[in-house]
Design a protein around this motif. Structure first.
Motif, short mmCIF file in Angstrom:
data_model
loop_
_atom_site.label_atom_id
_atom_site.label_comp_id
_atom_site.label_asym_id
_atom_site.label_seq_id
_atom_site.Cartn_x
_atom_site.Cartn_y
_atom_site.Cartn_z
N THR A 79 0.85 -1.20 0.00
CA THR A 79 0.00 0.00 0.00
C THR A 79 0.89 1.25 0.00
OG1 THR A 79 -0.23 -0.05 2.40
CG2 THR A 79 -1.91 -1.19 1.12
N PRO A 80 0.42 2.32 -0.65
CA PRO A 80 1.30 3.47 -0.85
C PRO A 80 1.63 4.25 0.41
CG PRO A 80 -0.87 3.85 -1.81
CD PRO A 80 -0.88 2.45 -1.30
N VAL A 97 1.80 9.36 5.38
CA VAL A 97 0.67 8.46 5.62
C VAL A 97 0.92 7.17 4.84
CG1 VAL A 97 -1.03 10.31 5.95
CG2 VAL A 97 -0.71 9.38 3.67
N LYS A 98 0.40 6.08 5.36
CA LYS A 98 0.40 4.82 4.58
C LYS A 98 -1.06 4.40 4.45
CE LYS A 98 2.26 0.08 4.55
NZ LYS A 98 2.56 -0.09 3.11
N ASP A 99 -1.48 4.15 3.21
CA ASP A 99 -2.91 4.04 2.92
C ASP A 99 -3.36 2.61 2.66
OD1 ASP A 99 -5.49 4.41 2.24
OD2 ASP A 99 -5.10 5.55 0.41
N ASP A 100 -3.83 1.96 3.72
CA ASP A 100 -4.33 0.59 3.59
C ASP A 100 -5.76 0.54 3.04
OD1 ASP A 100 -2.05 -0.70 4.32
OD2 ASP A 100 -2.86 -1.67 6.10
N GLY A 101 -6.31 1.72 2.72
CA GLY A 101 -7.61 1.75 2.06
C GLY A 101 -7.58 1.09 0.69
N ARG A 102 -6.39 0.77 0.19
CA ARG A 102 -6.27 0.15 -1.14
C ARG A 102 -6.36 -1.38 -1.10
NH1 ARG A 102 -3.64 4.08 -4.24
NH2 ARG A 102 -3.71 6.03 -3.07
N LEU A 103 -6.51 -1.94 0.07
CA LEU A 103 -6.53 -3.41 0.18
C LEU A 103 -7.93 -3.96 -0.11
CD1 LEU A 103 -4.27 -3.80 3.34
CD2 LEU A 103 -3.72 -4.49 1.00
N PRO A 104 -8.06 -5.26 -0.38
CA PRO A 104 -9.39 -5.84 -0.61
C PRO A 104 -10.35 -5.49 0.53
CG PRO A 104 -7.70 -7.46 -1.12
CD PRO A 104 -6.99 -6.26 -0.55
N THR A 105 -11.55 -5.13 0.17
CA THR A 105 -12.63 -4.62 1.05
C THR A 105 -12.25 -3.30 1.73
OG1 THR A 105 -12.22 -5.90 3.10
CG2 THR A 105 -13.66 -6.92 1.46
N GLY A 106 -11.17 -2.69 1.30
CA GLY A 106 -10.89 -1.30 1.68
C GLY A 106 -10.32 -1.04 3.05
N ALA A 343 -9.88 8.93 3.66
CA ALA A 343 -9.69 8.09 4.86
C ALA A 343 -10.99 7.90 5.64
CB ALA A 343 -8.66 8.74 5.77
N CYS A 344 -11.12 6.73 6.25
CA CYS A 344 -12.27 6.44 7.12
C CYS A 344 -12.05 7.10 8.49
CB CYS A 344 -12.45 4.92 7.25
SG CYS A 344 -11.11 4.11 8.14
N PRO A 345 -13.07 7.14 9.34
CA PRO A 345 -12.91 7.82 10.63
C PRO A 345 -11.76 7.27 11.48
CG PRO A 345 -15.23 7.37 10.22
CD PRO A 345 -14.48 6.70 9.12
N GLU A 346 -11.62 5.96 11.55
CA GLU A 346 -10.54 5.38 12.38
C GLU A 346 -9.19 5.90 11.89
OE1 GLU A 346 -12.89 3.75 10.83
OE2 GLU A 346 -13.94 2.41 12.21
N ALA A 347 -9.04 5.92 10.57
CA ALA A 347 -7.78 6.37 9.97
C ALA A 347 -7.57 7.86 10.26
CB ALA A 347 -7.81 6.11 8.47
N ALA A 348 -8.64 8.65 10.09
CA ALA A 348 -8.52 10.09 10.30
C ALA A 348 -8.19 10.42 11.75
CB ALA A 348 -9.82 10.77 9.88
N THR A 374 -5.94 3.05 8.23
CA THR A 374 -6.36 1.65 8.22
C THR A 374 -7.48 1.34 7.23
OG1 THR A 374 -7.65 2.28 10.15
CG2 THR A 374 -5.62 1.04 10.55
N GLY A 375 -8.10 2.40 6.67
CA GLY A 375 -9.18 2.10 5.73
C GLY A 375 -9.60 3.32 4.95
N ASN A 376 -10.35 3.09 3.87
CA ASN A 376 -10.82 4.24 3.09
C ASN A 376 -12.23 4.65 3.50
OD1 ASN A 376 -12.88 3.14 1.32
ND2 ASN A 376 -11.24 2.05 0.29
N ALA A 377 -12.68 5.78 2.95
CA ALA A 377 -13.89 6.42 3.45
C ALA A 377 -15.20 5.85 2.92
CB ALA A 377 -13.83 7.91 3.11
N THR A 378 -15.11 5.01 1.88
CA THR A 378 -16.33 4.62 1.16
C THR A 378 -17.48 4.19 2.06
OG1 THR A 378 -14.83 3.80 -0.51
CG2 THR A 378 -17.14 3.22 -0.78
N LYS A 379 -17.18 3.36 3.05
CA LYS A 379 -18.27 2.79 3.85
C LYS A 379 -18.80 3.78 4.89
CE LYS A 379 -15.49 -1.36 3.75
NZ LYS A 379 -14.98 -2.53 4.47
N TYR A 380 -18.13 4.91 5.03
CA TYR A 380 -18.45 5.82 6.14
C TYR A 380 -18.92 7.19 5.68
CZ TYR A 380 -15.84 2.41 8.85
OH TYR A 380 -15.41 1.25 9.43
N LEU A 381 -19.26 7.30 4.39
CA LEU A 381 -19.58 8.63 3.88
C LEU A 381 -20.78 9.24 4.59
CD1 LEU A 381 -18.73 8.12 0.13
CD2 LEU A 381 -17.48 9.47 1.81
N ASP A 382 -21.60 8.40 5.21
CA ASP A 382 -22.77 8.92 5.94
C ASP A 382 -22.39 9.82 7.11
OD1 ASP A 382 -24.43 7.69 4.25
OD2 ASP A 382 -25.00 6.04 5.59
N VAL A 383 -21.18 9.71 7.63
CA VAL A 383 -20.81 10.58 8.76
C VAL A 383 -20.55 12.02 8.29
CG1 VAL A 383 -19.82 8.66 10.08
CG2 VAL A 383 -18.29 10.22 8.87
#
Ligand code: PLP
Ligand code: ZN
Length: 402
Positions: A79-80, A97-106, A343-348, A374-383
């Protein structure tokens, strides 16, 4: 020493590495694989590693698999690592930053499940259950689907909708739990004899943590074997952070890196049992955090198992534990978005922690600091809220944007 051993991290009892294992049968401590690192040093070199492709499985000698045939993969890239624009964080020159949001299931949960599923399949397991805040369930569902295993996921009912859909369509049997991830864990345990599944609960088996070690291996290589001074890591159950620590320990024991970075964990003010235990100088978390709640659902672990190991990782690396508020997490998410980092909330939370600790003079100006996303934002855009009705709506023949 044999090539591979399993040892209790609390009492030192040894266990056979080729049997299906959970926790220490003597003391309940977390079990950890141990490798003959001298043998690894004699068979692999840094130059030899350079010739292998940059994949998650590159350091296979430091994984507990019998052979590469056992690998269950969805294509896990390195991951980059990105340098944070220099002017962005006042007073600090080397933030990455190291972006694990690129892994399978984000999310980085793919790391633990890739190795967990590979090893359990090798050991003949056909059905796996997981208590999860959400992302571990999704990652298990994906690797389980790839391996052709049955997956059962038990998640608190406030799990984000997107994760639920993901798990269900990836083929997991999903149960919502009216309670926390720890309550979900009790249910998995209770029904284990009836359903005969292997419970891949956080730190209650030695397999997943082996996958998180690749975090250390990748960082070491990406920083040219001179890892950053500090790593800020969002922590709930703590399997990620234990893997990171174990990975660096193995690298330094082999002699490939000279130091383990200072490990700084971040939790939420709504659920911070590890921060409390760290600050109070306790050896472990003594009781569950009451009324735990945070938008960073992956950090909502009121009573982490093997907390003694997480605290040991912090103390041994001269690290720290800090907590941030949900408002600070959302604000950091927005800041990262504006830098193009999704980035997802945990990552942010790692950026929120950096801002907070910076004001407490935790860092030297020139030290290198890595925020672990640790993850990307896709699943958390509702926040993140927008008011759609305030956006201009244009007809196909619009002649002006006013
Ligand atoms: C995106 C994300 N970050 C961090 C964590 C915390 O990980 P750990 O339980 O390994 O401490 C989780 C856990 O679910 C997560 O989903
Ligand atoms: Zn033990």
């Amino acid at each position: 020493m044999p090539d591979l051993q399993v040892q209790c991290s609390r009492c030192g009892e040894e266990f056979p590495p080729d049997k299906v294992l959970t926790v220490c049968t003597k003391c309940g401590g977390a079990l950890l694989f141990r490798y003959d690192l001298q043998r690894v040093a004699n068979t692999v070199s840094k130059d030899g590693l350079k010739k292998r492709s940059d994949s998650f499985w590159k350091f296979i000698e430091l994984l507990p698999l019998s052979s590469a045939q056992s690998i269950v993969s969805l294509g896990e890239p390195y991951t980059p690592v990105l340098r944070f624009p220099q002017s962005s964080i006042e007073g600090l020159e080397n933030v990455y930053v190291k972006d694990d949001g690129r892994l399978p299931t984000g999310t980085f949960k793919a790391r633990g499940m890739a190795v967990g599923v590979s090893k359990l399949k090798e050991l003949g397991i056909r059905r796996i259950a997981v208590p999860s805040a959400g992302n571990a369930g999704a990652a298990l569902a994906a690797y389980g689907a790839r391996a052709g295993l049955e997956v059962y996921a038990f998640m608190p009912k406030d799990v984000p909708q997107a994760i639920l859909k993901e798990c269900i369509y990836l083929g997991a049997k999903v149960y919502l739990v009216n309670g926390s991830i720890n309550d979900a864990g009790e249910i998995v345990k209770k029904f284990e004899p009836k359903y005969d599944w292997f419970s891949i609960s956080t730190n209650k088996q030695p397999y997943r943590v082996e996958g998180y070690k690749a975090i250390a291996f990748e960082i070491a290589e990406q920083f040219n074997w001179n890892p950053p001074d500090s790593i800020i890591f969002p922590t709930g159950g703590g399997e990620g952070v234990i893997g990171l620590w174990k990975g660096f320990k193995e690298l330094t024991d082999i002699g490939w890196t000279k130091k383990t970075p200072r490990i700084i964990i971040v939790q939420s003010t709504g659920c911070a049992p590890l921060v409390k235990a760290f600050i109070n100088n306790e050896p472990e978390v003594k009781e569950p955090w009451q009324k735990a709640h945070t938008i960073a659902t992956g950090l909502n672990v009121p009573f982490p198992y093997a907390s003694y190991l997480i605290l040991r990782a912090l103390r041994e690396t001269n690290g720290k534990a800090t907590e941030v508020k949900d408002e600070e997490v959302i604000s950091s998410m927005k800041t990262l978005f504006r830098k193009g980092i999704y980035a997802c909330p945990e990552a942010a939370a790692t950026l929120a922690a950096l801002e907070k600790l910076k004001n407490q003079d935790t860092f030297d100006r020139g030290e290198s600091i890595l925020l672990y996303l640790t993850g990307n934002a896709t699943k958390y855009l509702d926040v993140l809220k927008i008011r759609k009705e305030q956006l201009p709506v244009l007809g196909p023949n619009a002649s002006s944007l006013d």
